[in-house]
Design a protein around this motif. Sequence first.
Motif, short mmCIF file in Angstrom:
data_model
loop_
_atom_site.label_atom_id
_atom_site.label_comp_id
_atom_site.label_asym_id
_atom_site.label_seq_id
_atom_site.Cartn_x
_atom_site.Cartn_y
_atom_site.Cartn_z
N LEU B 92 0.82 -1.22 0.00
CA LEU B 92 0.00 0.00 0.00
C LEU B 92 0.85 1.27 0.00
CD1 LEU B 92 -2.82 -1.10 2.46
CD2 LEU B 92 -3.03 -0.74 -0.02
N ARG B 93 1.98 1.20 0.68
CA ARG B 93 2.84 2.38 0.71
C ARG B 93 3.33 2.77 -0.67
NH1 ARG B 93 6.16 3.84 5.16
NH2 ARG B 93 8.00 3.10 4.05
N GLU B 94 3.46 1.81 -1.54
CA GLU B 94 3.81 2.14 -2.93
C GLU B 94 2.68 2.89 -3.62
OE1 GLU B 94 4.89 -1.44 -4.96
OE2 GLU B 94 6.42 -1.88 -3.43
N LYS B 95 1.50 2.75 -3.07
CA LYS B 95 0.33 3.41 -3.67
C LYS B 95 -0.09 4.65 -2.90
CE LYS B 95 -0.80 -0.72 -5.90
NZ LYS B 95 0.73 -0.78 -5.85
N LYS B 96 0.81 5.14 -2.09
CA LYS B 96 0.52 6.31 -1.25
C LYS B 96 -0.19 7.43 -2.01
CE LYS B 96 2.74 10.04 1.33
NZ LYS B 96 3.97 10.59 1.92
N ASN B 97 0.34 7.77 -3.19
CA ASN B 97 -0.20 8.93 -3.91
C ASN B 97 -1.67 8.77 -4.26
OD1 ASN B 97 2.15 10.36 -3.74
ND2 ASN B 97 2.87 9.81 -5.80
N ILE B 98 -1.99 7.66 -4.90
CA ILE B 98 -3.38 7.49 -5.32
C ILE B 98 -4.29 7.32 -4.11
CG2 ILE B 98 -3.07 5.01 -5.70
CD1 ILE B 98 -5.43 7.40 -7.60
N ILE B 99 -3.76 6.73 -3.05
CA ILE B 99 -4.57 6.58 -1.83
C ILE B 99 -4.89 7.95 -1.22
CG2 ILE B 99 -4.55 5.73 0.56
CD1 ILE B 99 -2.95 3.30 -0.47
N SER B 100 -3.89 8.85 -1.23
CA SER B 100 -4.17 10.17 -0.66
C SER B 100 -5.23 10.89 -1.50
CB SER B 100 -2.89 10.99 -0.55
OG SER B 100 -2.51 11.50 -1.81
N ILE B 101 -5.13 10.72 -2.82
CA ILE B 101 -6.14 11.33 -3.69
C ILE B 101 -7.52 10.76 -3.37
CG2 ILE B 101 -6.89 11.65 -6.08
CD1 ILE B 101 -3.88 11.18 -6.86
N LEU B 102 -7.58 9.44 -3.30
CA LEU B 102 -8.84 8.76 -3.02
C LEU B 102 -9.45 9.26 -1.72
CD1 LEU B 102 -10.78 6.36 -3.74
CD2 LEU B 102 -9.34 4.96 -2.25
N LEU B 103 -8.65 9.35 -0.69
CA LEU B 103 -9.17 9.81 0.60
C LEU B 103 -9.64 11.25 0.52
CD1 LEU B 103 -6.76 8.17 3.23
CD2 LEU B 103 -9.15 7.59 2.77
N MET B 104 -8.79 12.12 -0.04
CA MET B 104 -9.17 13.54 -0.12
C MET B 104 -10.48 13.72 -0.87
SD MET B 104 -5.65 15.72 -0.71
CE MET B 104 -4.86 14.70 -1.95
N GLU B 105 -10.60 13.05 -2.00
CA GLU B 105 -11.82 13.20 -2.80
C GLU B 105 -13.03 12.63 -2.07
OE1 GLU B 105 -12.14 15.03 -5.69
OE2 GLU B 105 -10.15 15.62 -4.99
N SER B 106 -12.82 11.54 -1.34
CA SER B 106 -13.93 10.91 -0.64
C SER B 106 -14.44 11.76 0.51
CB SER B 106 -13.50 9.55 -0.08
OG SER B 106 -13.05 8.73 -1.12
N MET B 107 -13.59 12.65 0.97
CA MET B 107 -13.97 13.46 2.13
C MET B 107 -14.70 14.73 1.78
SD MET B 107 -10.71 12.75 4.52
CE MET B 107 -10.64 11.24 5.51
N LYS B 108 -14.73 15.06 0.51
CA LYS B 108 -15.59 16.17 0.10
C LYS B 108 -17.01 15.77 0.42
CE LYS B 108 -12.63 17.83 -3.64
NZ LYS B 108 -12.45 17.91 -5.13
N THR B 109 -17.68 16.55 1.25
CA THR B 109 -18.95 16.07 1.77
C THR B 109 -20.09 16.09 0.76
OG1 THR B 109 -19.44 18.24 2.73
CG2 THR B 109 -18.37 16.63 4.16
N ASN B 110 -19.92 16.79 -0.34
CA ASN B 110 -21.05 16.83 -1.26
C ASN B 110 -20.87 16.00 -2.52
OD1 ASN B 110 -19.34 18.23 -2.88
ND2 ASN B 110 -20.89 19.72 -3.51
N THR B 111 -19.75 15.32 -2.66
CA THR B 111 -19.59 14.50 -3.87
C THR B 111 -20.28 13.16 -3.67
OG1 THR B 111 -17.52 13.61 -3.06
CG2 THR B 111 -17.39 15.48 -4.56
N SER B 112 -20.64 12.58 -4.78
CA SER B 112 -21.25 11.26 -4.70
C SER B 112 -20.21 10.19 -5.04
CB SER B 112 -22.42 11.18 -5.68
OG SER B 112 -21.96 11.56 -6.96
N ASP B 113 -18.96 10.58 -4.95
CA ASP B 113 -17.86 9.66 -5.25
C ASP B 113 -17.81 8.58 -4.17
OD1 ASP B 113 -15.44 8.36 -5.55
OD2 ASP B 113 -14.35 10.17 -6.10
N ASP B 114 -18.10 7.34 -4.56
CA ASP B 114 -18.07 6.27 -3.56
C ASP B 114 -16.96 5.25 -3.83
OD1 ASP B 114 -19.10 5.09 -5.79
OD2 ASP B 114 -21.10 4.76 -4.95
N SER B 115 -15.95 5.70 -4.57
CA SER B 115 -14.83 4.80 -4.90
C SER B 115 -14.24 4.17 -3.65
CB SER B 115 -13.74 5.58 -5.63
OG SER B 115 -14.28 6.42 -6.60
N LEU B 116 -14.10 4.98 -2.62
CA LEU B 116 -13.49 4.48 -1.39
C LEU B 116 -14.26 3.28 -0.87
CD1 LEU B 116 -11.38 4.94 0.92
CD2 LEU B 116 -13.15 6.29 2.06
#
Lengths: 195, 195, 195, 195
Positions: B92-116
Amino acid sequence: MPKIDGYLTREKILEVAEKLFSEVGYDAASIGAISKLAGINKATIYYHFKDKLSILHCLYSNMIEQMKNRLMPIDESKIDLKSKIKMELNFLREKKNIISILLMESMKTNTSDDSLFRIASDGINNEKARLNDLTNAQAKKDLFFVHEFFTGFVPILNFVVLEEKYRDFFHIDEDKVIENFIEAIIRSHYNSHIQ
Amino acid sequence: MPKIDGYLTREKILEVAEKLFSEVGYDAASIGAISKLAGINKATIYYHFKDKLSILHCLYSNMIEQMKNRLMPIDESKIDLKSKIKMELNFLREKKNIISILLMESMKTNTSDDSLFRIASDGINNEKARLNDLTNAQAKKDLFFVHEFFTGFVPILNFVVLEEKYRDFFHIDEDKVIENFIEAIIRSHYNSHIQ
Amino acid sequence: MPKIDGYLTREKILEVAEKLFSEVGYDAASIGAISKLAGINKATIYYHFKDKLSILHCLYSNMIEQMKNRLMPIDESKIDLKSKIKMELNFLREKKNIISILLMESMKTNTSDDSLFRIASDGINNEKARLNDLTNAQAKKDLFFVHEFFTGFVPILNFVVLEEKYRDFFHIDEDKVIENFIEAIIRSHYNSHIQ
Amino acid sequence: MPKIDGYLTREKILEVAEKLFSEVGYDAASIGAISKLAGINKATIYYHFKDKLSILHCLYSNMIEQMKNRLMPIDESKIDLKSKIKMELNFLREKKNIISILLMESMKTNTSDDSLFRIASDGINNEKARLNDLTNAQAKKDLFFVHEFFTGFVPILNFVVLEEKYRDFFHIDEDKVIENFIEAIIRSHYNSHIQ
DNA sequence: GATGAATGAGCATTCATTCAT
DNA sequence: CATGAATGAATGCTCATTCAT
């Protein structure tokens, strides 16, 4: 537009900014959008705040202020641990918006924004009293902090932010998800406290 | 940069975009900046991707692909749980970058992004086999999922993203922080598995 | 808007900018106004120039280029000094706009813009050959430069810029004012050359 | 800052405005900046002055007032011409700021600001007495004015404004540059007076 | 496949100015 | 006299995106 009260204007800006930052992220929330939502002239925002970033910093400060007046050690007596956590959770759930902002900003890998850690260490230090062994202090303290931060603080903040979306995705109702989370966090984090 | 064929160009764009998105956030990362960093013309990016969002989606897909080929149940045999987690963490540490993106985007409270959640439920379902009781299924499954998600999945992803900044703030070295995190997550999450 | 030729677009921007800068000053000339006058989209200006200041610098460079290919020593033989000066003046009068910009910017007391002096010393150095005494050099050279700069270069540039307004104010016609200026500058500056 | 009465406030505004206008130019000097530097509320500036332009006009008037009380004919007696010019120069050097503003504004090619010419013709008319020939008057007067303006008035004002930067660029010290300028202006302008 | 040039819409921020107090 | 608060319009500049070549 009423020129009645600068203080109210400032509060309104902060209120709207917090909402919008958390909805779309700090970068995607424009000053123009904030001013429109707040019913306040764009230039008025710059009368009250130096720049966009200082709105964010002000939100942080206000949150820290509130946290300080609140965070108290949760002791181990299992008698009412559950209700204590429930109270804590309710307190934090009211701060969902600023918490989501804080987490999003902290996860940008190139910023030097360490607000998350400063807030966490304030909170965690309150509980450090629990550590009963003062020999070999540093190694233990390090483990203690990692444990508190990553298995206590972080899951709770993430829960506060993600809970609603979690419910939507898994079709569970609010009370149940909270109940389950409290059980989970007690079983895992609180039952494995470093002492 | 040898641009032997379109494939390499496309890869380069993705590589740079992932880096930049994680560094400054999706919204603050401009196509212009990506093109400059990649040494690729801005218009070329639009030859390979419909728009900015589809770069993000492509990064998500690639990550999911890699996750699928990898996530395997971590069984309870404590013999080598530690090393299994270590491996998992390195992956997972090798995927740090995409994971941080995924988390940041998932935390926007009004998006319907449910990738996480989709990614999480893929991973967690693999482990659901562990559940031995099939009567009274739903309530238990709900608790199981909340536990897995908020005390296992979330802390691990957060650790991957925040670890470096945590070290900078608390002045601990890399090996130690990883060691501590593994101990903490075993103590808390893995020792309290719902069964 | 024709997408025909980036070079022409760039030239057009420079042409309009030079005109507007000289009309209202660098600061009062907005990029928006330039874009409107040039019939070019505002963003297109930023495709061709990094920022507003670099338009100014580009205008300076172009002027210097033209000056270099032109400034030749005017010798003392009075035979055709007058017509030589007339030619020189006509050459400079075509550059009225950029000269006015150069002077205005140079007169801001807190800028470190030394373009005026760099251009002047290029021009004056061409004439330094006239100095026949190489003993006691520096003191003489200093006087020579001050004389050339403040009683030759500066009056000529000021004349080029102010001539038209001078005529409007004193109700004199163009030919006469030029004739008079040439006589005045010969009498004063050229008849008192440091040798 | 003792703001004993409105007079002092007004003076302070003018003082700061003059400084800032000359440093960065009229257009780049904002009322906000003036108010900050003066330690005076922005709205207070509008109590004392109708608008930004009227601050400039007030500075002009003050300068003209001071000039009027001072400009006297410099006669040809070479005995003390040098010291007379020195005095004149010192008088003008104290007015460097407003002079730089006057020149910069006068060089905007589209303004109808003729303050420079009005001030110059006041000064030059004082000396017109020198003209001894009253037949064929106009042609001679025209030459006289051009000579006085472009080879006397203009070089002196430019010297006052540019002297400091000239020194910085050519690495000459103050006394020397003044000495040299006085010698140059006597040699050129004063030795070639139209009579 | 790739690119130079272009654009409309929007960005954060600042402007000169106003006005109730 | 002086000021805190407010504003419409404009500032320099960047955005994601397009398109002819």
